[in-house]
Scaffold this active site. Structure first.
Site, PDB file in Angstrom:
ATOM      1  N   LEU A 155     -14.292 -30.196   0.767  1.00 32.19           N
ATOM      2  CA  LEU A 155     -13.148 -29.768   1.587  1.00 32.19           C
ATOM      3  C   LEU A 155     -12.195 -28.881   0.805  1.00 32.19           C
ATOM      4  CD1 LEU A 155     -11.984 -32.717   3.843  1.00 32.19           C
ATOM      5  CD2 LEU A 155     -12.964 -30.546   4.542  1.00 32.19           C
ATOM      6  N   LYS A 172     -10.569 -37.357  -3.784  1.00 31.23           N
ATOM      7  CA  LYS A 172     -10.898 -38.664  -3.210  1.00 31.23           C
ATOM      8  C   LYS A 172      -9.662 -39.561  -3.276  1.00 31.23           C
ATOM      9  CE  LYS A 172     -15.238 -37.765  -2.596  1.00 31.23           C
ATOM     10  NZ  LYS A 172     -15.722 -37.574  -1.233  1.00 31.23           N
ATOM     11  N   LYS A 201      -7.347 -41.040  12.193  1.00 36.03           N
ATOM     12  CA  LYS A 201      -8.436 -40.501  11.366  1.00 36.03           C
ATOM     13  C   LYS A 201      -9.250 -41.642  10.760  1.00 36.03           C
ATOM     14  CE  LYS A 201     -10.979 -37.578   9.207  1.00 36.03           C
ATOM     15  NZ  LYS A 201     -10.839 -37.071   7.880  1.00 36.03           N
TER      16      LYS A 201
HETATM   17  O1  KPL Z   1     -13.707 -36.930   7.468  1.00 38.73           O
HETATM   18  C1  KPL Z   1     -14.908 -36.741   7.546  1.00 38.73           C
HETATM   19  C2  KPL Z   1     -15.688 -37.048   6.330  1.00 38.73           C
HETATM   20  O2  KPL Z   1     -16.859 -36.697   6.235  1.00 38.73           O
HETATM   21  O3  KPL Z   1     -15.099 -37.660   5.424  1.00 38.73           O
HETATM   22  C3  KPL Z   1     -15.517 -36.330   8.854  1.00 38.73           C
HETATM   23  C4  KPL Z   1     -14.417 -35.866   9.820  1.00 38.73           C
HETATM   24  C5  KPL Z   1     -16.244 -37.505   9.447  1.00 38.73           C
HETATM   25  C6  KPL Z   1     -16.399 -35.122   8.754  1.00 38.73           C
HETATM   26  O4  KPL Z   1     -17.627 -35.378   8.179  1.00 38.73           O
END
Ligand code: KPL
Length: 311
Positions: free
Chosen positions: A12, A78, A186
């Protein structure tokens, strides 16, 4: 153009850095390893979307190194590394800089605020999905929304500005008012998707293709929602199972972060995801049998590579 630092050069982190840099922002990635910092400074970040690769230049620095202040620090490490990310953010801050967490799990904003002060911190969540193909090279494989809010509460001007900046770069983001609704919303989806993908090796969307895993997605999400409700959290949806399924659909092609962790034999975020739900449920006397089982199973998978006494 804004000057932005991203802490955490994982899937990400590279996605956000690459997309923001491609949109013209001055973006840096904060790394722990000098070798990776050198590689990314030299090669940039590559974001692959539907077979097309777009490479963008970024600057890099090492955690703890002071550079010219940035306007925004995005924290995408993380959850168990949040405190060190807070210390890495400190030397990057000017008087008006903000630090924004878009991490999985509960308590990240609070941990950042513990080191940097509440006034510095914006909290958020993202359902963007990214798969790290190699260092600095990600596949953008899920297109869920992101939300940001002031940690001190409310949809303030800083959250609105950040939402605009991210949206304009191609990462649709809204500002929101209620931090606990955001992080619990979330969490409910992570609880339902991440452990199941880590245990089965399936991609997010494939969980919905089998009635066995699809019904487990529903069960895990509903259990976590019951815990949230017992805590008095107002979730941003009425139907937790439908919300988790929708995220799995929006990120259908993605390998969840937890699946990528077990594939690389890395520590997972299971404690900050299923672990907190199980722990809070025990304290509140709420039954969460499905979450208890998947929690233990993911711990079992980790013990395959860390040894039986780990964690
Ligand atoms: O947050 C995610 C993750 O993989 O940690 C999602 C939204 C499920 C996307 O893969």
């Amino acid at each position: 153009m804004a000057r932005i630092a991203v802490i955490g050069p994982g899937a990400l982190g590279c996605l956000f850095a690459g997309v923001l840099a491609a949109a013209g922002h001055d973006v840096g990635l904060v790394c722990r390893r000098a070798e990776l910092a050198e590689q990314l400074a030299w090669e940039g970040v590559a974001v692959e979307r539907e077979g097309v690769v777009r490479r963008a230049r970024v600057w890099t620095c090492l955690a703890g190194q002071a550079v010219a202040p940035v306007e925004v620090v995005l924290v995408l490490v993380k959850s168990f590394d949040t405190e060190s990310a807070a210390h890495a953010a400190a030397p990057l801050l000017g008087p008006d800089s903000v630090v924004v967490t878009l991490q999985n799990g509960l308590g990240n904003a609070e941990r950042l605020a513990g080191v940097l002060g509440t006034g510095r911190v914006l909290a958020g969540v993202t359902s963007q999905g990214a798969t790290l193909l190699s260092p600095g090279h990600v596949r953008h494989a899920g297109f869920g929304p992101s939300y940001v809010t002031e940690m001190e509460g409310g949809d303030g001007p800083r959250a609105r500005r950040l939402a605009q900046l991210l949206s304009a770069a191609g990462l649709p983001t809204e500002s929101a008012a209620d931090l606990s609704a955001l992080v619990w919303g979330k969490l409910v989806t992570n609880v339902a998707i991440n452990p199941l993908t880590a245990l089965t090796g399936l991609r997010n969307g494939q969980l919905l293709d089998s009635p066995h895993t699809a019904s487990l997605v529903d069960e895990l999400a509903r259990e976590a929602a019951t815990v949230a409700q017992a805590l008095g959290v107002r979730l941003p949806f009425d139907d937790a199972a439908a919300y988790a399924r929708r995220t799995a659909e929006l990120t259908r092609a993605n390998r969840s972060s937890m699946l990528q962790d077990v594939e690389r034999q890395r520590r997972t975020e299971i404690d900050a995801i299923s672990g907190v739900v199980v722990e809070l449920a025990e304290r509140l006397g709420v039954p969460v049998p499905a979450n208890q089982v998947v929690y233990r199973l993911v711990k079992g998978v980790e013990s395959r590579y860390f040894g039986p006494s780990a964690g």
